[in-house]
Design an enzyme around this catalytic site. Structure first.
Site, mmCIF file in Angstrom:
data_model
loop_
_atom_site.group_PDB
_atom_site.id
_atom_site.type_symbol
_atom_site.label_atom_id
_atom_site.label_comp_id
_atom_site.label_asym_id
_atom_site.label_seq_id
_atom_site.Cartn_x
_atom_site.Cartn_y
_atom_site.Cartn_z
ATOM 1 N N CYS A 25 -11.025 -28.881 8.626
ATOM 2 C CA CYS A 25 -9.877 -28.118 8.135
ATOM 3 C C CYS A 25 -8.678 -29.030 7.954
ATOM 4 C CB CYS A 25 -9.535 -26.999 9.124
ATOM 5 S SG CYS A 25 -8.132 -25.988 8.618
ATOM 6 N N HIS A 43 -3.676 -21.345 11.276
ATOM 7 C CA HIS A 43 -5.034 -21.852 11.024
ATOM 8 C C HIS A 43 -5.924 -20.788 10.390
ATOM 9 C CE1 HIS A 43 -8.973 -23.571 11.249
ATOM 10 N NE2 HIS A 43 -9.354 -22.427 11.816
ATOM 11 N N ASP A 52 0.867 -1.171 0.000
ATOM 12 C CA ASP A 52 0.000 0.000 0.000
ATOM 13 C C ASP A 52 0.906 1.224 0.000
ATOM 14 O OD1 ASP A 52 -0.926 -0.063 3.560
ATOM 15 O OD2 ASP A 52 1.019 -0.011 2.557
ATOM 16 N N CYS A 100 -4.902 -28.138 12.564
ATOM 17 C CA CYS A 100 -6.068 -28.987 12.807
ATOM 18 C C CYS A 100 -5.753 -30.460 12.614
ATOM 19 C CB CYS A 100 -7.219 -28.558 11.917
ATOM 20 S SG CYS A 100 -7.834 -26.901 12.338
#
Lengths: 402, 402
Positions: B355, B386, B91, B360
């Site tokens: 997931c 995650h 940006d 996970c």
């Protein structure tokens, strides 16, 4: 028998061996990374595996306080709880009870202390320290000892050493009576079937859908199921005696007399001069059996672990690589690097040109310096990975030289 | 041409496409993880690669202050500095200058502000923001705009929008005149040959021994060398106009008139009600060319990114997955999980049973909860992995549904 130790070759006093524990075969001499509260700070378990760590340490004092032994037990012991399929050693809590707690009361029964977390009152004894370590389920556990303060006068060193010997006998007694309660395999029959528990892995006939999916997943950790289902934990004795060689000799004899599958030298690196450490290590090793592993607790620098391995030490642990990493102090083949220094700000070279770890293979000193200066979490992660790699590589080279 | 964008299929207003940038081909719609100071907090670059991130974001404001543009330039731009071989978007610094700095002075020239690090005084203008972004070397850079505050009255929104349009023209002018200064490939001919720089990779005839060893190492990042050596950066324009649809229309027209290879919608998610965000997004998208990528800046929740992708947005970024992770707020297929809650203390199941991420697949909720409660660094690492996996998987599913 749950622990076998074979010495494969020797070089001077150094021995190269294999320690077959329930969850892993460990090549010795070995350095054990410290995973205080079931985590080697910042390093995920798969990276620890990749670094070649075969055995890591957990601190009973910390885990007892948080998350608590019953929680860990319910999740299948430390192996299941933290998804670490290899070997684990826990200390008895004795050291932290002494070092982290100013207000503590010691008597023959044990130690009353206050939690550093919330000030609540607790009591540790040889029996409760064994109970806790059985619940945590490490492959190797330690007798509950008194870490003699330094300096201490003769009378104090003797009294402390003798109490440690009495506590060692109590530790062993309780352990022998309760070691079958370790939460491995069949012992968690009543525990929840779940992701981290062992049931789903031990009884494939009744896995949950989660466990089934997990068994199919690559990389799924077969946590908490030791290769040999009839194995139990092993309890090591600890030699104390302060800085007195005669007391150390006596402590070794009394500990051997009780009889353990391995022996540790405790109560060193407590502020004494390094030459004295070496002296005590050297003379104490002569009192310990050659055919059992010898574990020097709480040492040391990269130079020291090489030195002690060459004296005949088989196992060592130390927070130094992990703690130094968090302060940006990195061990390299070219000496210590304090990565926060401005001189590295535009240094495009690797941290250690002789290191094959993923940090040195990918990132520049400039980047590591930037991460540390910016207080980025990745600084701690990468610094720790490198320092552990350095320590583990150092030990690997020592083994190859024996 | 340095950026090509192809729409491969459509479903309603949603488009599935390919954005070919110098360092990566990006499938759209895409969610871009935010790596504020050249690090996606706590997540090593190899794990980002494994998660499938093709493009990440860097914040010019932060990098300009630390480590500084000249340091990054010397290390081969952001790609070389942080060893990220895929695409990067920066940006312009405009947003942070407005949001992080209370004491700032804005005039036609630019913005004077104080560093949040040490209070030193700095000045950003369209020209200096382009200069900084060229030095940082991202694949896609952003025009220097004024992010209109919310709420704002009509006159203020108009004035702000018009200044953004003037600044967009200045941004483009400077960029066109200086884009060849990007530190990719041959442009760092005089820079240090080293681990993080590009020379060693571009001129294999004169590599340092480090670079040679690195080239042989598995996993060595070919950082900073874009696949097509004649490519340059691409500058995107940003549509402002506050919450006024007519002003947004005008801003879009004026930005298109200047002409950019891609267009962003800025100045949203600044406190306005979500229905208003959607309204402005929907109507503004109708004003933007269909054959150029449309980038909605700074959004959103998992539901929002799906919603906006279905409206025809091609690119999004947001700190939410990473920031929420650090607070233990985890997005799952079953809803949000606040992992610190006591209910998870002995939950052996995975965080998200649907997931496939490494967290996970390996760890239990009980362990994640323990890590968070213990303030362990690994909590931040695993939680972030995650959440990013969840966001990237969400976008992947959206793409497959188009």
């Amino acid at each position: 028998m749950s622990l076998s130790f074979e010495v494969d070759s020797r070089s001077g006093k150094a021995r190269r061996g294999r320690l077959v524990a329930p969850h892993a075969t460990i090549e010795t001499p070995v350095f054990m990374p410290v995973g205080t509260v079931a985590s080697v700070k910042g390093v995920p378990q798969d990276i620890l595996e990749e670094l070649g760590a075969q055995i890591i340490l957990g601190n009973t004092y910390h885990l007892y306080l948080r998350p608590g032994v019953s929680t860990v037990r319910k999740l299948g012991g430390l192996h299941g709880f933290m998804s670490w399929p290899r070997a684990i050693l826990t200390d008895s809590g004795g050291f932290q009870v002494f070092s982290l707690n100013e207000l503590r009361k010691v008597n023959e029964e044990g130690v009353t202390f206050r939690s550093h977390l919330d000030g609540s009152s607790h009591f540790f004894s040889p029996e409760s320290a064994m109970e806790a370590q059985i619940g945590l389920g490490a492959d190797i556990i330690m007798a509950f000892d008194e870490c003699t303060e330094y300096p201490a006068d003769q009378a104090r060193m003797r009294a402390s050493m003798e109490m440690t010997a009495r506590w060692a006998a109590r530790s062993k007694k309780y352990f022998e009576e309760h070691k079958n309660e370790v939460p491995w395999g069949g012992d968690v029959a009543s525990a929840e079937i779940g992701h981290g528990g062992t049931d789903a892995l031990v009884r494939p006939a009744e896995p949950s859908s989660t466990a089934q999916a997990s068994l199919r997943s690559p990389g799924r950790t077969r946590a908490s199921v030791p290769p040999h289902m009839d194995q139990t934990q092993s309890l090591f004795g600890i030699v104390q005696g302060g800085m007195d060689r005669a007391l150390r000799k006596e402590s070794a004899e009394r500990t051997i007399e009780i009889g353990f599958p391995g022996y540790a030298i405790g109560g060193l690196s407590v502020g004494e001069p390094r030459e004295l450490t070496r002296e005590i290590v050297e003379s104490t090793l002569e009192r310990l059996p050659n055919d059992k592993p010898r574990y020097l607790m709480g040492v040391g620098t990269p130079e020291e672990i090489v030195e002690y391995a060459n004296l005949g030490v088989d196992m060592m642990d130390c927070v130094l690589p992990t703690r130094a990493a968090r302060h940006g102090l990195l061990f390299t083949s070219e000496g210590k690097v304090s990565i926060k220094q401005a001189r590295y700000a535009q240094d495009a070279g690797p941290l250690d040109p002789n290191c094959g770890c993923r940090v040195c293979q990918r990132y520049s000193r400039a980047y590591l310096r930037h991460l540390y200066a910016s207080n980025e979490v990745l600084a701690q992660v990468l610094n720790t990975i490198h320092n552990l790699s350095f320590y583990l590589d150092t030990m690997r080279r020592v083994r190859h030289s024996i």
